[in-house]
Design a protein around this motif. Sequence first.
Motif, mmCIF file in Angstrom:
data_model
loop_
_atom_site.group_PDB
_atom_site.id
_atom_site.type_symbol
_atom_site.label_atom_id
_atom_site.label_comp_id
_atom_site.label_asym_id
_atom_site.label_seq_id
_atom_site.Cartn_x
_atom_site.Cartn_y
_atom_site.Cartn_z
ATOM 1 N N SER A 143 0.854 -1.190 0.000
ATOM 2 C CA SER A 143 0.000 0.000 0.000
ATOM 3 C C SER A 143 0.892 1.242 0.000
ATOM 4 O O SER A 143 2.065 1.178 0.386
ATOM 5 C CB SER A 143 -0.884 0.018 1.242
ATOM 6 O OG SER A 143 -0.074 0.207 2.382
ATOM 7 N N GLY A 181 -5.664 -4.505 -16.684
ATOM 8 C CA GLY A 181 -6.773 -4.119 -15.805
ATOM 9 C C GLY A 181 -7.177 -5.218 -14.839
ATOM 10 O O GLY A 181 -8.276 -5.191 -14.292
ATOM 11 N N ASP A 182 -6.281 -6.195 -14.619
ATOM 12 C CA ASP A 182 -6.611 -7.307 -13.725
ATOM 13 C C ASP A 182 -6.561 -6.922 -12.248
ATOM 14 O O ASP A 182 -7.067 -7.651 -11.404
ATOM 15 C CB ASP A 182 -5.638 -8.486 -13.956
ATOM 16 C CG ASP A 182 -5.822 -9.095 -15.338
ATOM 17 O OD1 ASP A 182 -6.814 -8.733 -16.007
ATOM 18 O OD2 ASP A 182 -4.975 -9.902 -15.761
ATOM 19 N N PHE A 183 -5.908 -5.800 -11.957
ATOM 20 C CA PHE A 183 -5.769 -5.378 -10.551
ATOM 21 C C PHE A 183 -6.568 -4.107 -10.294
ATOM 22 O O PHE A 183 -6.789 -3.318 -11.206
ATOM 23 C CB PHE A 183 -4.299 -5.101 -10.214
ATOM 24 C CG PHE A 183 -3.401 -6.303 -10.322
ATOM 25 C CD1 PHE A 183 -3.762 -7.528 -9.747
ATOM 26 C CD2 PHE A 183 -2.186 -6.203 -10.989
ATOM 27 C CE1 PHE A 183 -2.913 -8.626 -9.833
ATOM 28 C CE2 PHE A 183 -1.344 -7.299 -11.084
ATOM 29 C CZ PHE A 183 -1.705 -8.518 -10.513
ATOM 30 N N GLU A 184 -6.930 -3.922 -9.031
ATOM 31 C CA GLU A 184 -7.653 -2.697 -8.648
ATOM 32 C C GLU A 184 -6.672 -1.544 -8.436
ATOM 33 O O GLU A 184 -5.498 -1.770 -8.140
ATOM 34 C CB GLU A 184 -8.454 -2.938 -7.358
ATOM 35 C CG GLU A 184 -9.611 -3.917 -7.520
ATOM 36 C CD GLU A 184 -10.485 -3.608 -8.731
ATOM 37 O OE1 GLU A 184 -10.930 -2.441 -8.845
ATOM 38 O OE2 GLU A 184 -10.700 -4.510 -9.569
ATOM 39 N N GLU A 185 -7.194 -0.325 -8.531
ATOM 40 C CA GLU A 185 -6.383 0.866 -8.267
ATOM 41 C C GLU A 185 -5.759 0.770 -6.878
ATOM 42 O O GLU A 185 -6.413 0.317 -5.938
ATOM 43 C CB GLU A 185 -7.247 2.133 -8.312
ATOM 44 C CG GLU A 185 -7.632 2.540 -9.712
ATOM 45 C CD GLU A 185 -8.428 3.841 -9.768
ATOM 46 O OE1 GLU A 185 -8.461 4.579 -8.766
ATOM 47 O OE2 GLU A 185 -9.016 4.100 -10.833
ATOM 48 N N THR A 187 -3.455 -1.147 -5.756
ATOM 49 C CA THR A 187 -2.938 -2.432 -5.275
ATOM 50 C C THR A 187 -1.502 -2.709 -5.743
ATOM 51 O O THR A 187 -0.766 -3.416 -5.068
ATOM 52 C CB THR A 187 -3.826 -3.616 -5.718
ATOM 53 O OG1 THR A 187 -3.876 -3.625 -7.161
ATOM 54 C CG2 THR A 187 -5.230 -3.497 -5.158
ATOM 55 N N ILE A 211 -1.904 2.324 -11.251
ATOM 56 C CA ILE A 211 -3.147 1.872 -11.880
ATOM 57 C C ILE A 211 -4.192 2.964 -11.712
ATOM 58 O O ILE A 211 -4.395 3.467 -10.604
ATOM 59 C CB ILE A 211 -3.650 0.569 -11.213
ATOM 60 C CG1 ILE A 211 -2.601 -0.545 -11.365
ATOM 61 C CG2 ILE A 211 -4.991 0.136 -11.808
ATOM 62 C CD1 ILE A 211 -2.893 -1.783 -10.503
ATOM 63 N N LYS A 213 -8.099 3.457 -13.334
ATOM 64 C CA LYS A 213 -9.093 2.982 -14.312
ATOM 65 C C LYS A 213 -10.020 4.128 -14.696
ATOM 66 O O LYS A 213 -11.206 4.130 -14.368
ATOM 67 C CB LYS A 213 -9.836 1.790 -13.732
ATOM 68 C CG LYS A 213 -8.862 0.640 -13.490
ATOM 69 C CD LYS A 213 -9.550 -0.634 -13.118
ATOM 70 C CE LYS A 213 -8.524 -1.760 -13.079
ATOM 71 N NZ LYS A 213 -9.082 -3.016 -12.622
ATOM 72 N N ASN A 224 -5.118 1.204 -18.480
ATOM 73 C CA ASN A 224 -5.480 1.070 -17.067
ATOM 74 C C ASN A 224 -4.341 1.522 -16.168
ATOM 75 O O ASN A 224 -4.479 1.572 -14.954
ATOM 76 C CB ASN A 224 -5.802 -0.395 -16.733
ATOM 77 C CG ASN A 224 -7.022 -0.873 -17.499
ATOM 78 O OD1 ASN A 224 -8.084 -0.276 -17.400
ATOM 79 N ND2 ASN A 224 -6.849 -1.912 -18.303
#
Length: 580
Positions: A143, A181-185, A187, A211, A213, A224
């Motif tokens: 993080s 785009g497999d991961f969230e913002e 992460t 990241i 989106k 992304n």
Amino acid sequence: MSHSSQLFSLILLFSTKTMDDNTKALNFLEQIIEEDLSNGLDANKLRFRFPPEPNGYLHIGHAASICLNFGLGLKYKAPVNLRFDDTNPTKEEQEYVDAIKHDIKWLGFKWDKELYSSDYFQQLYNWAVLLIKNGKAYVDDQSSEVMAQQKGTPVKEGTNSPFRDRSVAENLALFEKMKQGDFEEGTHVLRAKIDMTSPNMLMRDPIIYRILKRAHHRTGTDWNIYPMYDWTHGESDYIEQVSHSICTLEFKNHRELYDWFLDQVYDTELLRPKQREFARRNLSYTVMSKRKLLQLVEENLVNGWDDPRMPTISGLRRRGYTPEAIRKFSDLAGIAKRDNVTDVALLEFCIKDHLNKTAPRVMAVLNPVKVLITNYPKGGEEWLDAENNPEDESAGSRKVPFAREIYIEREDFREQANKKFFRLKLDKEVRLKNAYIIKANSVVKNDAGDILEIHCTYDPLSKSGSGTPESQRRVKGTLHWVSVKHAVPAEVHLYDRLFSHEAPDAQKEVDFKTFINQDSLIINKNALVEPSLTAANIGDRFQFQRLGYFNIDDDSTPEKLVFNRTVPLRDSWAKTEKRK
Ligand code: ATP
Ligand code: MG
């Protein structure tokens, strides 16, 4: 003349009379360029850029950078690119791109190519992959809070991320997933692998991709992940083969990183860009950061980005400033190596100086009181010759109507006054500009004692320009006026400085908005102007004689004239300051 305006006159005289472009001392950036040329840099390879982020409107600080970069382009006959630094899709908009282009053109500069950092997203991505392959970048899953803790402080070394030694294969696979785009913002980020113990905090494994989106104003939803400023800027300079990448001082300690990023991709066949820094332009009595200007707009503390009180180029334009005055200001304020604040009085001096030479003189009365000329023929009228600009013979003349009833400024009359009052008083004479000498005989008042009308007589032989001895008779005061029958009503916006504090955003613990000047806009709906002004167009600039410089506002119509006061003739602010 006040002390400061005398000073500015001297500066101006000095800069125009004794130093033309060829003999003027070189600023320190020009010296750097000259040195590079004498060390073998091919003059044909000189190239500059102006790199705005399209997240707001340009301000007078940007004008310094524009005049500097485009000025170097003109001086060295080198191309200057306009590059939109558009790597943050959350804040950037097409509206800003359009406004920025308009403002640069209006300032009188031409860019070679219109370019966008977003055009290089693929190239930047490819280079990021190269970095990974060379073991110079890694994906970090931590993080932002944890990464911040590991960063250390200027006096305490940072610690390595547990993900720092991932294999190239794993990094490539993760970076690909970030892109897909497999991961969230929030992460994962891609970081450069530099040195967590570097004394320069910026070198402690800076983030190069995050990241996001979000749709981008040009690339839509193609990406992304978006590159960070430092990674983008130097590599964009390199792609465009910019020879001298000039930025403001706060980037000085980014230079090491700029160079490190270039080292990773540099090909010795190509030109290697050089970052150099100069001091930001700061101006007294205003704020200049786009973030703060946006706050003023969004909280409706001003009427939009082009509110004439804003330090934006569009605000100054609407206020009546000319591109020449802004360029002159940039020139006189100069290029500095250290942070400093330029007195807004210099900017005001530049516009007054230019408008004095170029703005036609007209008559307008802002706070009218009626004058009846009792010995002037009833129903008579004549159209008198009035010189448009005593500073410019080619400006010619116009006709202004004169009649038995006229308006003068209420504050230009007193029943009694001491010898220093060179305006109209009972039993004394003044000249009406372009017209006759009049003498005040009596006043008509209402029950409350307000003056409704001043009764005067005129000397018919004293007409200006008639050549009679009476016309050459000298009287102390000259007043502006308009004929009652011919006067045209107008709304006049009297602008003053937006902040009453010299440095509104430099006060610790006090919000800059606390210092907004409550009298920064006074709307006067009682003004009356001479009829020639009905033919004027939006943007036209005038000197309202004895009052100041005014221009026609964008919202003005022939049915309802609206004027903005660009700047008063005299600096009323200096007087208030002294009185304190
Ligand atoms: P702000 O802090 O006002 O938001 P910025 O630096 O973020 O400004 P950019 O759009 O990134 O704005 O600036 C474009 C160019 O103009 C940059 O090269 C920047 O260094 C320069 N610039 C911005 N503000 C000033 C200023 N006050 N004086 C001189 N140059 C400036
Ligand atoms: Mg910026």
